[in-house]
Scaffold this active site. Sequence first.
Site, PDB file in Angstrom:
ATOM      1  N   ASN A 140       0.761  -1.264  -0.246  1.00 27.35           N
ATOM      2  CA  ASN A 140      -0.076  -0.139  -0.059  1.00 27.35           C
ATOM      3  C   ASN A 140       0.818   1.378  -0.038  1.00 27.35           C
ATOM      4  O   ASN A 140       0.444   2.365   0.340  1.00 27.35           O
ATOM      5  CB  ASN A 140      -1.186   0.200   1.114  1.00 27.35           C
ATOM      6  CG  ASN A 140      -0.401  -0.317   2.537  1.00 27.35           C
ATOM      7  OD1 ASN A 140       0.698   0.139   2.687  1.00 27.35           O
ATOM      8  ND2 ASN A 140      -1.322  -0.247   3.398  1.00 27.35           N
ATOM      9  N   HIS A 200       3.466   4.938   4.416  1.00 22.97           N
ATOM     10  CA  HIS A 200       3.073   4.720   5.948  1.00 22.97           C
ATOM     11  C   HIS A 200       2.843   6.049   6.477  1.00 22.97           C
ATOM     12  O   HIS A 200       3.630   7.118   6.092  1.00 22.97           O
ATOM     13  CB  HIS A 200       4.375   4.000   6.718  1.00 22.97           C
ATOM     14  CG  HIS A 200       4.093   4.434   8.281  1.00 22.97           C
ATOM     15  ND1 HIS A 200       3.205   3.614   8.912  1.00 22.97           N
ATOM     16  CD2 HIS A 200       4.707   5.228   8.925  1.00 22.97           C
ATOM     17  CE1 HIS A 200       3.479   4.048   9.972  1.00 22.97           C
ATOM     18  NE2 HIS A 200       4.403   5.188  10.170  1.00 22.97           N
TER      19      HIS A 200
HETATM   20  P1  DAT Z   1      -1.990   1.647   8.359  1.00 24.33           P
HETATM   21  O1  DAT Z   1      -0.568   1.561   7.703  1.00 24.33           O
HETATM   22  O2  DAT Z   1      -3.002   2.159   7.537  1.00 24.33           O
HETATM   23  O3  DAT Z   1      -1.682   2.448   9.504  1.00 24.33           O
HETATM   24  P2  DAT Z   1      -1.977  -0.658  10.111  1.00 24.33           P
HETATM   25  O4  DAT Z   1      -1.006   0.344  11.185  1.00 24.33           O
HETATM   26  O5  DAT Z   1      -3.241  -1.310  10.629  1.00 24.33           O
HETATM   27  O6  DAT Z   1      -2.275   0.300   8.934  1.00 24.33           O
HETATM   28  O7  DAT Z   1      -1.013  -1.804   9.638  1.00 24.33           O
HETATM   29  C1  DAT Z   1       0.338  -1.496   9.082  1.00 24.33           C
HETATM   30  C2  DAT Z   1       0.522  -2.238   7.766  1.00 24.33           C
HETATM   31  O8  DAT Z   1       0.267  -3.520   7.945  1.00 24.33           O
HETATM   32  C3  DAT Z   1      -0.416  -1.612   6.881  1.00 24.33           C
HETATM   33  O9  DAT Z   1       0.052  -0.557   5.852  1.00 24.33           O
HETATM   34  C4  DAT Z   1      -0.334  -2.938   5.785  1.00 24.33           C
HETATM   35  C5  DAT Z   1       0.173  -4.199   6.944  1.00 24.33           C
HETATM   36  N1  DAT Z   1      -1.119  -4.864   6.954  1.00 24.33           N
HETATM   37  C6  DAT Z   1      -2.238  -4.247   7.842  1.00 24.33           C
HETATM   38  N2  DAT Z   1      -3.370  -5.212   7.744  1.00 24.33           N
HETATM   39  C7  DAT Z   1      -2.829  -6.004   6.909  1.00 24.33           C
HETATM   40  C8  DAT Z   1      -3.836  -7.416   6.510  1.00 24.33           C
HETATM   41  N3  DAT Z   1      -4.953  -7.801   7.061  1.00 24.33           N
HETATM   42  N4  DAT Z   1      -3.170  -8.234   5.565  1.00 24.33           N
HETATM   43  C9  DAT Z   1      -1.964  -7.861   5.315  1.00 24.33           C
HETATM   44  N5  DAT Z   1      -1.253  -6.807   5.649  1.00 24.33           N
HETATM   45  C10 DAT Z   1      -1.799  -5.866   6.446  1.00 24.33           C
HETATM   46 MG    MG Z   2      -0.391   2.115  11.269  1.00 25.85          MG
END
Ligand code: DAT
Ligand code: MG
Length: 151
Positions: A114, A117
């Site tokens: 994605n 960060h």
């Molecule tokens: P964000 O990056 O939107 O703050 P997060 O902190 O919940 O999201 O998660 C950190 C990263 O971990 C995210 O950018 C991508 C990975 N990630 C999160 N949930 C996931 C999932 N269900 N499957 C695979 N990767 C995931």
């Molecule tokens: Mg996060």
Amino acid sequence: SSVEQTYIMIKPDGVQRGLVGEIISRFEKKGFLLKGLKLFQCPKDLAQEHYKDLKDKPFFPKLIDYITSGPVVCMAWEGDGVVASARKLIGATNPLQAEPGTIRGDLAIQTGRNVVHGSDSPDNGKREIGKFCNSPVRCLSALQPILLQHN
Ligand code: DAT
Ligand code: MG
């Protein structure tokens, strides 16, 4: 500084796909101030610490492999409300749920790729900038690994 700052990191897929300028441009156009920037290859221990809240998730090992797989762009951005505003500019974690007009909504399709960060709180912004931006020994100084990454 008491002015709010957030840590923004262009992940390896964003660098490899040539999206660095596009992503930086969105924060510049919004009007935030770029306070620090470097190219960097994240070591495994720092990646594990950065994502420690997710360490029990099934995708954690793949997340660490991905984030350490190539150069990232580490940035400190400053401005009023920059932490929450940057999260809005970035969009939802799952790019398929991210609104059009957001970075992830426009530029990505996979949660595991994605592209960017952004810190989730001012405290974490300060902490992450300290870890990624204010540690000179961790700066990527050799150009060769970057060129190899693209060939
Ligand atoms: P964000 O990056 O939107 O703050 P997060 O902190 O919940 O999201 O998660 C950190 C990263 O971990 C995210 O950018 C991508 C990975 N990630 C999160 N949930 C996931 C999932 N269900 N499957 C695979 N990767 C995931
Ligand atoms: Mg996060």
